[in-house]
Design a protein around this motif. Structure first.
Motif, mmCIF file in Angstrom:
data_model
loop_
_atom_site.group_PDB
_atom_site.id
_atom_site.type_symbol
_atom_site.label_atom_id
_atom_site.label_comp_id
_atom_site.label_asym_id
_atom_site.label_seq_id
_atom_site.Cartn_x
_atom_site.Cartn_y
_atom_site.Cartn_z
ATOM 1 N N ALA A 266 35.917 21.871 11.113
ATOM 2 C CA ALA A 266 36.749 20.963 10.315
ATOM 3 C C ALA A 266 35.911 19.810 9.775
ATOM 4 N N ALA A 267 35.049 19.247 10.614
ATOM 5 C CA ALA A 267 34.200 18.138 10.180
ATOM 6 C C ALA A 267 33.236 18.578 9.085
ATOM 7 N N LYS A 268 32.704 19.801 9.189
ATOM 8 C CA LYS A 268 31.794 20.310 8.159
ATOM 9 C C LYS A 268 32.504 20.466 6.815
ATOM 10 N N MET A 269 33.784 20.824 6.861
ATOM 11 C CA MET A 269 34.529 20.988 5.618
ATOM 12 C C MET A 269 34.838 19.643 4.964
ATOM 13 N N ALA A 314 26.507 20.509 1.478
ATOM 14 C CA ALA A 314 26.739 20.151 0.076
ATOM 15 C C ALA A 314 28.150 20.497 -0.361
ATOM 16 N N GLY A 315 28.788 21.461 0.322
ATOM 17 C CA GLY A 315 30.152 21.843 -0.029
ATOM 18 C C GLY A 315 31.211 21.012 0.652
ATOM 19 N N ALA A 316 30.847 20.039 1.471
ATOM 20 C CA ALA A 316 31.833 19.211 2.161
ATOM 21 C C ALA A 316 32.600 18.342 1.169
ATOM 22 N N HIS A 317 33.831 18.038 1.517
ATOM 23 C CA HIS A 317 34.716 17.290 0.618
ATOM 24 C C HIS A 317 34.093 15.975 0.157
ATOM 25 N N ILE A 318 33.605 15.148 1.074
ATOM 26 C CA ILE A 318 33.113 13.829 0.666
ATOM 27 C C ILE A 318 31.816 13.941 -0.115
ATOM 28 N N ARG A 319 31.031 14.989 0.120
ATOM 29 C CA ARG A 319 29.754 15.112 -0.594
ATOM 30 C C ARG A 319 29.961 15.683 -1.982
ATOM 31 N N ARG A 320 30.960 16.530 -2.139
ATOM 32 C CA ARG A 320 31.275 17.050 -3.474
ATOM 33 C C ARG A 320 31.832 15.929 -4.343
ATOM 34 N N THR A 321 32.686 15.089 -3.761
ATOM 35 C CA THR A 321 33.296 14.016 -4.517
ATOM 36 C C THR A 321 32.298 12.932 -4.890
ATOM 37 N N ASN A 322 31.384 12.632 -3.973
ATOM 38 C CA ASN A 322 30.373 11.597 -4.224
ATOM 39 C C ASN A 322 29.046 12.011 -3.592
ATOM 40 N N PRO A 323 28.190 12.696 -4.341
ATOM 41 C CA PRO A 323 26.901 13.137 -3.795
ATOM 42 C C PRO A 323 25.926 11.999 -3.488
ATOM 43 N N ARG A 324 26.297 10.768 -3.825
ATOM 44 C CA ARG A 324 25.456 9.590 -3.578
ATOM 45 C C ARG A 324 24.084 9.795 -4.206
ATOM 46 N N ASP A 325 23.016 9.761 -3.395
ATOM 47 C CA ASP A 325 21.673 9.906 -3.963
ATOM 48 C C ASP A 325 21.093 11.287 -3.715
ATOM 49 N N VAL A 430 29.376 34.165 6.449
ATOM 50 C CA VAL A 430 28.798 34.986 5.398
ATOM 51 C C VAL A 430 27.329 35.192 5.727
ATOM 52 N N SER A 431 26.739 36.204 5.161
ATOM 53 C CA SER A 431 25.351 36.495 5.504
ATOM 54 C C SER A 431 24.525 36.720 4.257
ATOM 55 N N THR A 432 23.245 36.440 4.379
ATOM 56 C CA THR A 432 22.281 36.794 3.346
ATOM 57 C C THR A 432 21.301 37.766 3.980
ATOM 58 N N ALA A 433 20.289 38.148 3.247
ATOM 59 C CA ALA A 433 19.335 39.108 3.778
ATOM 60 C C ALA A 433 18.581 38.545 4.977
ATOM 61 N N SER A 434 18.429 37.235 5.038
ATOM 62 C CA SER A 434 17.584 36.652 6.071
ATOM 63 C C SER A 434 18.320 35.819 7.101
ATOM 64 N N CYS A 435 19.572 35.374 6.807
ATOM 65 C CA CYS A 435 20.266 34.519 7.762
ATOM 66 C C CYS A 435 21.761 34.622 7.566
ATOM 67 N N ARG A 436 22.485 34.114 8.538
ATOM 68 C CA ARG A 436 23.937 34.037 8.450
ATOM 69 C C ARG A 436 24.333 32.578 8.526
ATOM 70 N N VAL A 437 25.294 32.191 7.676
ATOM 71 C CA VAL A 437 25.725 30.801 7.662
ATOM 72 C C VAL A 437 27.240 30.741 7.617
ATOM 73 N N CYS A 438 27.801 29.668 8.170
ATOM 74 C CA CYS A 438 29.246 29.494 8.158
ATOM 75 C C CYS A 438 29.687 28.992 6.790
ATOM 76 N N VAL A 439 31.004 28.985 6.555
ATOM 77 C CA VAL A 439 31.533 28.631 5.248
ATOM 78 C C VAL A 439 31.110 27.233 4.795
ATOM 79 N N PRO A 440 31.241 26.169 5.628
ATOM 80 C CA PRO A 440 30.812 24.853 5.145
ATOM 81 C C PRO A 440 29.340 24.793 4.777
ATOM 82 N N CYS A 441 28.511 25.427 5.608
ATOM 83 C CA CYS A 441 27.074 25.388 5.327
ATOM 84 C C CYS A 441 26.705 26.254 4.127
#
Length: 478
Positions: A266-269, A314-325, A430-441
């Protein structure tokens, strides 16, 4: 007229007394509020109402006495301006997005399926909303006094009808319907005289929020004609949203194996822990003490400590709304907004997984309207209100959805471990050829390097999918 100039404004102060008080201020905490939509059936009656409401409408900076800090603000839709008799030449000077309204642009802005205008609560999207009146205060008694003055004005005006009302309030928990503290971040606007919430953020040009002043490009944004119709006005995006808290909880539970992992997902989202503590400063656990410190809870940037999104994706709510620097394409300073999310309806009791009618009433103001939400919520109503506006620019950003944005064949096996945050997920990975990552990541450029791996910036300004709409608040004497 009081002109407030900051030391960095280089003499370009803002005519703050000519800006409606509700346009640039953060939402009070705690808060009570009400929204009223009016329809003007008689032009002369509508104009008479505006004269009666002028003494009620607040302007300038907040009162130092919080018990007296209440404001009533007005905004006008395109149809409202027409009903009030604004000349066609002036109406034609507004941008196409404002003239058409959100219902006509629903597919473009993502209001499809359950969020389509056919499912909106009346009178949203009908063209009957002419004037939107909003009132907010940290004190219920003061709010009642201000609302009574406004009520007497519109109820004593034949030819103007109240067609919709909505009361809003802070939940007993002090958090949103999803269980997170809200209203922490507020921009530092050059020349206004109100401090921002992030001491590391340089003041943002007033023209990004208020018409009639240079924006971050150094140019004056276009205004409707004559200029007096738009100067010191702003967009006010209004949206009523049904938050499906039960679906949110079900998704978290289905994609985690423990309470700790559920809290982390939840925090990651969101980009913050439920207390409001930012992941960038405390990535492993919640920190209520940090969250309660207004000098620390928003005092961070991304580039130095978290540029690749290992802490706050980068897909988190606060970072999408304001990526800052963050290292992104374009300039995040050209996409800021002032958002005041307020709550209606009772909270869903803790642990309950069945749905209930609760949600968020969202009001945002910006010269370039931008707003967004987690996809576990859907709009139940939208309207466009203004008296001056500029076009909504659209970009597509990667979102957090109920299912990964990849084909089912690429989902990882049950019990996979995220290659970034190291938490274990099952159907939501979800997975790629080299790693698996969760939805927020999955939104983090640490593993995705294609062009759409982080929010695009630059010439295409946007009203983001899910709840974009333009409107303006305008001083009544114009």
């Amino acid at each position: 007229m009081n002109t407030v100039a900051s030391s960095s404004a280089a003499g370009m102060g803002v005519e703050i007394d000519d800006v409606q008080s509700g346009a640039l201020r953060p939402r009070p905490v705690p808060y009570e509020g009400k929204f009223v939509f009016l329809r003007v059936d008689d032009r002369q009656a509508g104009r008479a109402l505006l004269r009666r409401l002028l003494p009620v409408t607040a302007g300038g900076l907040p009162d130092v006495d919080r018990s007296q800090d209440a404001w009533v603000a007005l905004a006008f839709t395109y149809q409202g301006l027409r009903a009030l008799g604004v000349p066609q030449e002036s109406l034609d000077s507004f941008p196409r997005a404002f003239r058409e309204g959100m219902a006509a642009r629903a597919e473009l802005i993502g209001d499809v399926g359950e969020s389509a205008p056919a499912h909106w609560e009346a009178p949203f999207g009908t063209g009957d909303v002419h004037i939107a009146l909003s009132a907010l205060s940290s004190d219920a008694a003061q709010l009642d006094r201000e609302l009574e003055r406004a009520r007497v004005a519109y109820e004593d005006t034949p030819g103007v009808q109240v067609i919709w009302q909505q009361e809003v309030h802070q939940l007993p928990t002090g958090r949103t319907t999803f269980g997170f503290r809200d209203g922490i971040s507020h921009p530092n606007i050059e020349g206004v005289g109100l401090p921002g919430s992030n001491p590391q953020e340089a003041p943002i040009k007033a023209g990004e929020f208020i018409l009639g002043y240079p924006d971050e490009t150094g140019s004056l944004p276009p205004m409707p004609s004559p200029d007096v119709l738009g100067r010191n006005g702003t967009y006010a995006a209004v949206r009523k949203i049904h938050t499906n808290v039960a679906a949110w909880r079900q998704y978290l539970r289905a994609n985690t194996s423990s309470a700790e992992e559920e809290a982390l997902l939840a925090a990651k989202m969101v980009g913050r822990w439920p207390s409001g503590a930012p992941l960038t400063l405390t990535p492993e656990h919640d920190d209520p003490e940090l969250a309660a410190d207004p000098h620390r809870n928003n005092n961070f940037l991304y580039r130095e400590n978290d540029d690749r999104g290992f802490r706050c994706p980068a897909g988190a709510h606060i970072r999408r709304t304001n990526p800052r620097d963050s290292t992104i394409i374009g300039d995040a300073r050209m996409h800021r907004l002032i958002r005041r999310g307020t709550t209606y309806g009772p909270p869903l009791p803790e642990g309950v997984l069945a749905t209930a009618p609760t949600g968020v009433w969202s009001e945002s103001s910006s010269e370039h309207t931008l707003n967004g939400s987690l996809n576990s919520s859907r709009p139940s109503g939208s309207t466009t209100a203004t008296s001056s506006a500029t076009p909504a620019r659209r970009t597509r950003w990667p979102g957090i959805t109920a299912e990964p944005a990849v084909s089912p064949s690429r989902r990882s096996r049950s019990g996979a471990v995220c290659g970034i945050c190291r938490a274990s997920w099952s159907p939501g990975a979800v997975s790629t050829a080299s790693c698996r990552v969760c939805v927020p990541c999955a939104g983090s450029p640490s593993w995705r390097t294609e062009d759409n791996s982080h929010p695009p910036r630059g010439p295409t300004r946007s009203s983001r999918r899910g709840r974009s709409h333009g409107s303006t608040i305008r001083p009544l004497h114009a």
